[in-house]
Design an enzyme around this catalytic site. Structure first.
Site, PDB file in Angstrom:
ATOM      1  N   ASP A   1       0.781  -1.233   0.000  1.00  5.77           N
ATOM      2  CA  ASP A   1       0.000   0.000   0.000  1.00  5.77           C
ATOM      3  C   ASP A   1       0.822   1.299   0.000  1.00  5.77           C
ATOM      4  O   ASP A   1       0.463   2.257  -0.665  1.00  5.77           O
ATOM      5  CB  ASP A   1      -0.926  -0.045   1.240  1.00  5.77           C
TER       6      ASP A   1
ATOM      7  N   CYS B   1     -17.419  -3.071 -16.530  1.00  8.22           N
ATOM      8  CA  CYS B   1     -18.301  -2.013 -16.017  1.00  8.22           C
ATOM      9  C   CYS B   1     -19.483  -1.792 -16.962  1.00  8.22           C
ATOM     10  O   CYS B   1     -20.591  -1.493 -16.519  1.00  8.22           O
ATOM     11  CB  CYS B   1     -17.537  -0.695 -15.858  1.00  8.22           C
TER      12      CYS B   1
ATOM     13  N   CYS C   1     -22.901   0.509 -16.605  1.00  8.76           N
ATOM     14  CA  CYS C   1     -23.157   0.795 -15.188  1.00  8.76           C
ATOM     15  C   CYS C   1     -22.483   2.110 -14.778  1.00  8.76           C
ATOM     16  O   CYS C   1     -21.360   2.399 -15.186  1.00  8.76           O
ATOM     17  CB  CYS C   1     -22.615  -0.359 -14.341  1.00  8.76           C
TER      18      CYS C   1
ATOM     19  N   CYS D   1     -21.492   3.601  -9.129  1.00 11.69           N
ATOM     20  CA  CYS D   1     -20.535   4.182  -8.178  1.00 11.69           C
ATOM     21  C   CYS D   1     -20.460   5.704  -8.328  1.00 11.69           C
ATOM     22  O   CYS D   1     -20.306   6.421  -7.335  1.00 11.69           O
ATOM     23  CB  CYS D   1     -19.154   3.553  -8.344  1.00 11.69           C
TER      24      CYS D   1
ATOM     25  N   CYS E   1     -13.389  13.556  -1.592  1.00 14.25           N
ATOM     26  CA  CYS E   1     -13.695  12.170  -1.195  1.00 14.25           C
ATOM     27  C   CYS E   1     -13.703  12.055   0.338  1.00 14.25           C
ATOM     28  O   CYS E   1     -12.808  12.548   1.024  1.00 14.25           O
ATOM     29  CB  CYS E   1     -12.668  11.227  -1.806  1.00 14.25           C
TER      30      CYS E   1
ATOM     31  N   CYS F   1     -15.030   5.736   3.707  1.00 11.15           N
ATOM     32  CA  CYS F   1     -16.349   5.630   3.074  1.00 11.15           C
ATOM     33  C   CYS F   1     -16.310   4.429   2.137  1.00 11.15           C
ATOM     34  O   CYS F   1     -15.317   4.214   1.433  1.00 11.15           O
ATOM     35  CB  CYS F   1     -16.633   6.915   2.300  1.00 11.15           C
TER      36      CYS F   1
ATOM     37  N   CYS G   1     -18.999   3.773  -2.790  1.00 11.66           N
ATOM     38  CA  CYS G   1     -18.776   3.425  -4.202  1.00 11.66           C
ATOM     39  C   CYS G   1     -18.329   1.973  -4.343  1.00 11.66           C
ATOM     40  O   CYS G   1     -18.381   1.412  -5.441  1.00 11.66           O
ATOM     41  CB  CYS G   1     -17.783   4.388  -4.850  1.00 11.66           C
TER      42      CYS G   1
ATOM     43  N   CYS H   1     -21.248  -1.622  -5.921  1.00  9.08           N
ATOM     44  CA  CYS H   1     -20.776  -2.278  -7.151  1.00  9.08           C
ATOM     45  C   CYS H   1     -21.435  -3.653  -7.318  1.00  9.08           C
ATOM     46  O   CYS H   1     -21.332  -4.511  -6.438  1.00  9.08           O
ATOM     47  CB  CYS H   1     -19.254  -2.423  -7.135  1.00  9.08           C
TER      48      CYS H   1
HETATM   49  S1  SF4 Z   1     -20.352   0.235  -9.707  1.00  8.13           S
HETATM   50 FE1  SF4 Z   1     -18.749  -1.257 -10.248  1.00  8.13          FE
HETATM   51  S2  SF4 Z   1     -19.395  -2.092 -12.250  1.00  8.13           S
HETATM   52 FE2  SF4 Z   1     -20.559  -0.205 -11.897  1.00  8.13          FE
HETATM   53  S3  SF4 Z   1     -19.346   1.367 -12.936  1.00  8.13           S
HETATM   54 FE3  SF4 Z   1     -18.716   1.365 -10.786  1.00  8.13          FE
HETATM   55  S4  SF4 Z   1     -16.958   0.012 -10.718  1.00  8.13           S
HETATM   56 FE4  SF4 Z   1     -17.993  -0.403 -12.668  1.00  8.13          FE
HETATM   57  S1  SF4 Z   2     -18.387   7.131  -2.622  1.00  7.55           S
HETATM   58 FE1  SF4 Z   2     -16.217   6.653  -3.060  1.00  7.55          FE
HETATM   59  S2  SF4 Z   2     -15.419   8.483  -4.067  1.00  7.55           S
HETATM   60 FE2  SF4 Z   2     -17.347   9.055  -3.080  1.00  7.55          FE
HETATM   61  S3  SF4 Z   2     -16.788   9.862  -1.082  1.00  7.55           S
HETATM   62 FE3  SF4 Z   2     -17.205   7.685  -0.804  1.00  7.55          FE
HETATM   63  S4  SF4 Z   2     -15.190   6.669  -1.060  1.00  7.55           S
HETATM   64 FE4  SF4 Z   2     -15.002   8.749  -1.899  1.00  7.55          FE
END
Ligand code: SF4
Ligand code: SF4
Length: 360
Positions: free
Chosen positions: A131, A185, A188, A191, A211, A238, A241, A245
């Protein structure tokens, strides 16, 4: 041993150590090096100046390990199943799933030491990272076929979904590379649509300064006032997103017991405000949360209480408003004002309703 046999034995060892995937990419320039530099130039990294400092190395792995031929990418699932330690009746805050249990850095590093030893026995020189290294890890992971670049900018994997830690081993050994996965993706946009702060400005574009993970973890100072209401009850990171998915439907629970939720992540929000420095350190010893220290954590708790708290939280917030740490005191005062403003607007709505029902 041939390169293929070394790789086969390495993958076998990685699996035995608990990794969910171990794949190999060629140690070329990362595919998003130009975009990364542009992202930095737009100041989208906010206060994460360490990204700027390591930019040249991130864009050129030969500066990290001269003579590197391969990047071994490892994934470790941390998903704990669908249940959460949050309990809305007790007004707990939300904490990103990766931080529910023990800090992953030490745990993964211990596993990497064993893989490094094996590679050394076969003549390799290595650099291992979890990381924090100067490596554009998602590019190498995607090149190795551990997930694809999701529109959220996070990696999404057909088997693991979005819930995995990454680690990398740069090695001078030339190992057979794996094939990447194609992006799934499609049309879609979930997110992007779900992000509470609109931090995903378009597909594959993140303004980290908006973010919630950045605001509650990386940002050291005051959280911008206009963003505080959007943070809701999130007190460390958070997951929105990731959670949304659809590829997470295939995720299975992690085998790693160290990532199970600690009782400390399910506490009532206002109870965190009673922690002094020593109590905070004891409560979060060995947890990723200790990284933001008491001042950062209590700052976040105050914001969450300002968003979801009620009058019963005011005494704890009033005590926090006298904290010797100005950052905590300032956010506590903001929370007090937010709760009082909510109370006033509720009373106004109730009065209007009374007037309306008296007239009808
Ligand atoms: S939610 Fe997942 S599948 Fe949909 S656009 Fe975002 S990353 Fe891609
Ligand atoms: S949904 Fe994803 S990009 Fe948006 S604030 Fe939360 S962690 Fe950050």
């Amino acid at each position: 041993m041939t390169a293929g046999e070394i790789k086969g034995a390495l993958v076998h060892r990685a699996r035995a150590l608990g990794f969910d995937a171990c794949r190999v990419a060629r140690c070329d320039s990362p595919s998003h090096a130009a975009e990364f530099r542009q992202w930095l130039a737009q100041n989208s990294a906010g206060e994460m100046s360490w990204m700027e400092r390591g930019a040249d190395k991130r864009c050129d792995p030969q500066q990290v390990l001269p003579g590197a031929k391969s990047v071994i990418v490892l994934a470790l699932n941390y998903w704990q199943g669908a249940s959460t330690p949050s309990d809305r009746r007790r007004q707990t805050g939300r904490i990103a799933r990766y931080a529910w249990g023990d800090d992953y850095h030490d745990l993964i590093e211990r596993k990497l030491i064993q893989l490094n030893r094996f590679l050394e026995e076969h003549g390799g020189r290595q650099k291992c990272y979890v990381d924090t290294g100067p490596v554009l890890e998602r590019d190498f992971a995607a090149a190795a076929g551990i997930g694809w670049h999701g529109k959220s900018t996070m990696l999404v994997d057909q088997q693991l979904g979005t819930w995995f830690f990454l680690a990398e081993i740069l090695t001078t050994l030339e190992l057979p590379p794996d094939e990447p996965q194609r992006s799934r993706c499609g049309s879609c946009n979930r997110c992007i649509d779900v992000c509470p702060t609109r931090a995903i400005t378009s597909a594959h574009r993140l303004d980290a300064r908006r973010c919630i993970s950045y605001l509650t973890i990386e940002l050291k100072g005051s959280i911008p006032i206009e963003l505080r209401p959007l943070i809701g009850d999130r007190i460390y990171g958070c997951d929105d997103c990731l959670e949304i998915c659809p590829w997470n439907r295939f995720a299975s629970a992690s085998r790693e017991t160290a990532f199970a939720a600690r009782p400390a992540v399910g506490m009532r929000l206002r109870d965190y405000l009673e922690l002094d420095d020593a109590q905070f350190r004891a409560l979060f010893r060995g947890s990723p949360i200790k990284r933001i220290k008491r001042r950062g954590f209590l700052r976040n708790v105050c914001v969450a209480l300002g968003n979801v708290g009620d009058e019963s939280d005011l005494p704890a917030l009033e005590a926090a408003a006298t904290d010797s740490e100005p950052l905590i005191a300032e956010h506590a005062n903001w929370a007090i004002d937010a709760i009082r403003a909510r109370r006033t607007s509720c009373k106004s709505v109730a009065t209007l309703n009374d007037v309306a029902s008296a007239r009808s």
